[in-house]
Scaffold this motif. Sequence first.
Motif, mmCIF file in Angstrom:
data_model
loop_
_atom_site.group_PDB
_atom_site.id
_atom_site.type_symbol
_atom_site.label_atom_id
_atom_site.label_comp_id
_atom_site.label_asym_id
_atom_site.label_seq_id
_atom_site.Cartn_x
_atom_site.Cartn_y
_atom_site.Cartn_z
ATOM 1 N N VAL A 1 -4.071 -27.926 -27.856
ATOM 2 C CA VAL A 1 -3.653 -29.095 -28.636
ATOM 3 C C VAL A 1 -4.778 -29.541 -29.564
ATOM 4 C CG1 VAL A 1 -2.954 -31.508 -28.501
ATOM 5 C CG2 VAL A 1 -1.943 -29.840 -26.953
ATOM 6 N N ASP A 2 -6.031 -29.443 -29.112
ATOM 7 C CA ASP A 2 -7.152 -29.767 -29.987
ATOM 8 C C ASP A 2 -7.176 -28.834 -31.196
ATOM 9 O OD1 ASP A 2 -8.034 -31.816 -28.358
ATOM 10 O OD2 ASP A 2 -9.293 -30.484 -27.152
ATOM 11 N N ARG A 3 -6.819 -27.579 -30.973
ATOM 12 C CA ARG A 3 -6.759 -26.636 -32.081
ATOM 13 C C ARG A 3 -5.619 -27.002 -33.052
ATOM 14 N NH1 ARG A 3 -6.625 -20.655 -30.001
ATOM 15 N NH2 ARG A 3 -7.811 -21.751 -28.390
ATOM 16 N N PHE A 4 -4.496 -27.432 -32.480
ATOM 17 C CA PHE A 4 -3.379 -27.851 -33.326
ATOM 18 C C PHE A 4 -3.763 -29.062 -34.182
ATOM 19 C CE2 PHE A 4 -0.148 -26.061 -30.065
ATOM 20 C CZ PHE A 4 -0.219 -24.814 -30.679
ATOM 21 N N ARG A 5 -4.550 -29.963 -33.593
ATOM 22 C CA ARG A 5 -4.926 -31.188 -34.318
ATOM 23 C C ARG A 5 -5.782 -30.884 -35.540
ATOM 24 N NH1 ARG A 5 -8.023 -34.857 -30.547
ATOM 25 N NH2 ARG A 5 -7.988 -36.252 -32.342
ATOM 26 N N SER A 6 -6.467 -29.739 -35.527
ATOM 27 C CA SER A 6 -7.290 -29.362 -36.680
ATOM 28 C C SER A 6 -6.447 -28.762 -37.809
ATOM 29 C CB SER A 6 -8.362 -28.351 -36.251
ATOM 30 O OG SER A 6 -7.760 -27.114 -35.875
ATOM 31 N N MET A 7 -5.146 -28.585 -37.546
ATOM 32 C CA MET A 7 -4.245 -28.033 -38.554
ATOM 33 C C MET A 7 -3.301 -29.138 -39.040
ATOM 34 S SD MET A 7 -3.157 -24.569 -36.501
ATOM 35 C CE MET A 7 -4.392 -23.555 -35.660
ATOM 36 N N PRO A 8 -2.700 -28.941 -40.212
ATOM 37 C CA PRO A 8 -1.744 -29.947 -40.723
ATOM 38 C C PRO A 8 -0.387 -29.817 -40.037
ATOM 39 C CG PRO A 8 -1.952 -28.136 -42.284
ATOM 40 C CD PRO A 8 -2.963 -27.872 -41.192
ATOM 41 N N ILE A 9 -0.347 -30.147 -38.731
ATOM 42 C CA ILE A 9 0.873 -30.009 -37.935
ATOM 43 C C ILE A 9 1.309 -31.384 -37.459
ATOM 44 C CG2 ILE A 9 1.831 -29.067 -35.793
ATOM 45 C CD1 ILE A 9 -0.018 -26.702 -36.079
ATOM 46 N N ALA B 1 8.637 -33.254 -20.063
ATOM 47 C CA ALA B 1 7.546 -33.211 -21.031
ATOM 48 C C ALA B 1 6.656 -34.443 -20.900
ATOM 49 C CB ALA B 1 8.111 -33.103 -22.445
ATOM 50 N N THR B 2 7.264 -35.589 -20.646
ATOM 51 C CA THR B 2 6.499 -36.825 -20.457
ATOM 52 C C THR B 2 5.614 -36.730 -19.224
ATOM 53 O OG1 THR B 2 8.302 -38.087 -21.469
ATOM 54 C CG2 THR B 2 6.691 -39.325 -20.183
ATOM 55 N N VAL B 3 6.158 -36.175 -18.148
ATOM 56 C CA VAL B 3 5.362 -35.994 -16.933
ATOM 57 C C VAL B 3 4.208 -35.028 -17.190
ATOM 58 C CG1 VAL B 3 5.404 -35.093 -14.574
ATOM 59 C CG2 VAL B 3 7.259 -36.554 -15.388
ATOM 60 N N GLY B 4 4.478 -33.966 -17.973
ATOM 61 C CA GLY B 4 3.411 -33.031 -18.318
ATOM 62 C C GLY B 4 2.293 -33.691 -19.098
ATOM 63 N N LEU B 5 2.637 -34.657 -19.957
ATOM 64 C CA LEU B 5 1.621 -35.403 -20.698
ATOM 65 C C LEU B 5 0.850 -36.352 -19.787
ATOM 66 C CD1 LEU B 5 3.717 -36.304 -23.866
ATOM 67 C CD2 LEU B 5 1.743 -34.769 -23.813
ATOM 68 N N LEU B 6 1.537 -36.867 -18.780
ATOM 69 C CA LEU B 6 0.918 -37.823 -17.861
ATOM 70 C C LEU B 6 0.018 -37.128 -16.846
ATOM 71 C CD1 LEU B 6 0.959 -40.875 -17.178
ATOM 72 C CD2 LEU B 6 2.836 -40.385 -15.599
ATOM 73 N N ALA B 7 0.405 -35.912 -16.431
ATOM 74 C CA ALA B 7 -0.341 -35.185 -15.403
ATOM 75 C C ALA B 7 -1.687 -34.711 -15.945
ATOM 76 C CB ALA B 7 0.470 -33.994 -14.920
ATOM 77 N N ARG B 8 -2.663 -34.655 -15.060
ATOM 78 C CA ARG B 8 -3.994 -34.214 -15.453
ATOM 79 C C ARG B 8 -4.248 -32.752 -15.114
ATOM 80 N NH1 ARG B 8 -6.015 -37.488 -19.312
ATOM 81 N NH2 ARG B 8 -5.320 -39.630 -18.864
ATOM 82 N N SER B 9 -3.256 -32.092 -14.496
ATOM 83 C CA SER B 9 -3.397 -30.674 -14.167
ATOM 84 C C SER B 9 -2.018 -30.059 -14.017
ATOM 85 C CB SER B 9 -4.191 -30.496 -12.858
ATOM 86 O OG SER B 9 -3.426 -30.972 -11.753
ATOM 87 N N LYS B 10 -1.975 -28.718 -14.049
ATOM 88 C CA LYS B 10 -0.704 -28.029 -13.869
ATOM 89 C C LYS B 10 -0.163 -28.242 -12.460
ATOM 90 C CE LYS B 10 -2.023 -23.906 -15.130
ATOM 91 N NZ LYS B 10 -1.916 -22.469 -15.479
ATOM 92 N N LEU C 1 2.103 -41.458 -24.964
ATOM 93 C CA LEU C 1 1.167 -40.668 -24.163
ATOM 94 C C LEU C 1 0.480 -39.598 -24.998
ATOM 95 C CD1 LEU C 1 3.210 -40.226 -20.853
ATOM 96 C CD2 LEU C 1 0.991 -41.380 -21.079
ATOM 97 N N PHE C 2 1.240 -38.965 -25.894
ATOM 98 C CA PHE C 2 0.646 -37.918 -26.739
ATOM 99 C C PHE C 2 -0.428 -38.516 -27.636
ATOM 100 C CE2 PHE C 2 0.291 -34.864 -30.167
ATOM 101 C CZ PHE C 2 0.327 -33.648 -29.492
ATOM 102 N N ARG C 3 -0.142 -39.677 -28.238
ATOM 103 C CA ARG C 3 -1.147 -40.324 -29.091
ATOM 104 C C ARG C 3 -2.378 -40.690 -28.272
ATOM 105 N NH1 ARG C 3 3.403 -42.922 -31.508
ATOM 106 N NH2 ARG C 3 3.046 -44.761 -30.205
ATOM 107 N N ARG C 4 -2.151 -41.192 -27.047
ATOM 108 C CA ARG C 4 -3.290 -41.592 -26.206
ATOM 109 C C ARG C 4 -4.124 -40.387 -25.778
ATOM 110 N NH1 ARG C 4 -1.663 -44.938 -21.059
ATOM 111 N NH2 ARG C 4 -0.825 -46.245 -22.740
ATOM 112 N N ARG C 5 -3.454 -39.280 -25.430
ATOM 113 C CA ARG C 5 -4.179 -38.096 -24.966
ATOM 114 C C ARG C 5 -4.908 -37.374 -26.097
ATOM 115 N NH1 ARG C 5 -2.475 -35.598 -20.130
ATOM 116 N NH2 ARG C 5 -4.185 -34.146 -20.585
ATOM 117 N N THR C 6 -4.485 -37.563 -27.337
ATOM 118 C CA THR C 6 -5.077 -36.843 -28.449
ATOM 119 C C THR C 6 -5.909 -37.721 -29.370
ATOM 120 O OG1 THR C 6 -3.040 -37.129 -29.750
ATOM 121 C CG2 THR C 6 -3.263 -35.102 -28.472
#
Length: 262
Positions: free
Chosen positions: A98-106, A167-176, A256-261
């Motif tokens: 996701v950090d790599r995606f953030r460096s792109m215009p996505i 997907a929301t739970v995946g954003l909330l979780a800190r591990s797989k 959650l996505f905004r907070r995590r990124t």
Amino acid sequence: MSTTTTATRARVADTVLDSRVMIRRGLTRSMRDPEAFFTALTLPVALMLLFVYVFGGAMSTGGSYVDYVVPGIILLCAGFGAGTTAVAVADDMTNGIVDRFRSMPIAAGSVVVGHVVASVARNAIATTLVIAVALLIGWRPSAGPLEWFAAIGILAAFVLAISWLAATVGLLARSKDAANAFTMVLAFLPYVSTAFVPADTLPAALRGFAEHQPMTPIIETLRGLWMGTEIGDQAWWALGWCTLILVASTVASARLFRRRTS
């Protein structure tokens, strides 16, 4: 046409294009993990065969047990698929992609959209397989084209809602591993509903929960559409639950996505 309107349309077009790329990524990722995909396809079928042929003879549901159990197995199938989505999102959030995606215009939202649509596609395949096997072992729905169309609509709404929740739970979780635990919750809910036995056969404490949790109205609506049993107001409850889960999950996942990124 104002500059603001032009810019808005451009952003929407970019988001759609980015989402298409992420959807393709999600589908490709599913194909590259055949073990998980195979398990998601075969486990619901195995459970259906287990319940029909091992436990079905002892179940009293007022008719053929396979006719009774199919809606619950399909929802169980959706739960397994959603669990896979939660793990995939958690993996993306922890492995640096996701950090790599953030460096792109996505567009930021396209990442979650890609996972959700891939989840819906996987569930569509798994549901089709469950229905095909159910027909082979004696499931005989009495539904006409209109009832089938309505049942597919209810299923699509549920799968979309549960996939976005995953997907929301995946954003909330800190591990797989933490995200994977969500699968157990989703797998447990159909067991304490009318998926496998009527609610009035359950102990009083469980009966109240079974009658007022999201799975039961969805199962009863599908059962009524396919088998002609009484639906009553269950369809409205089913649509209400699906809408509530989808809206809450969409809003929560965006935050959650905004907070995590950030």
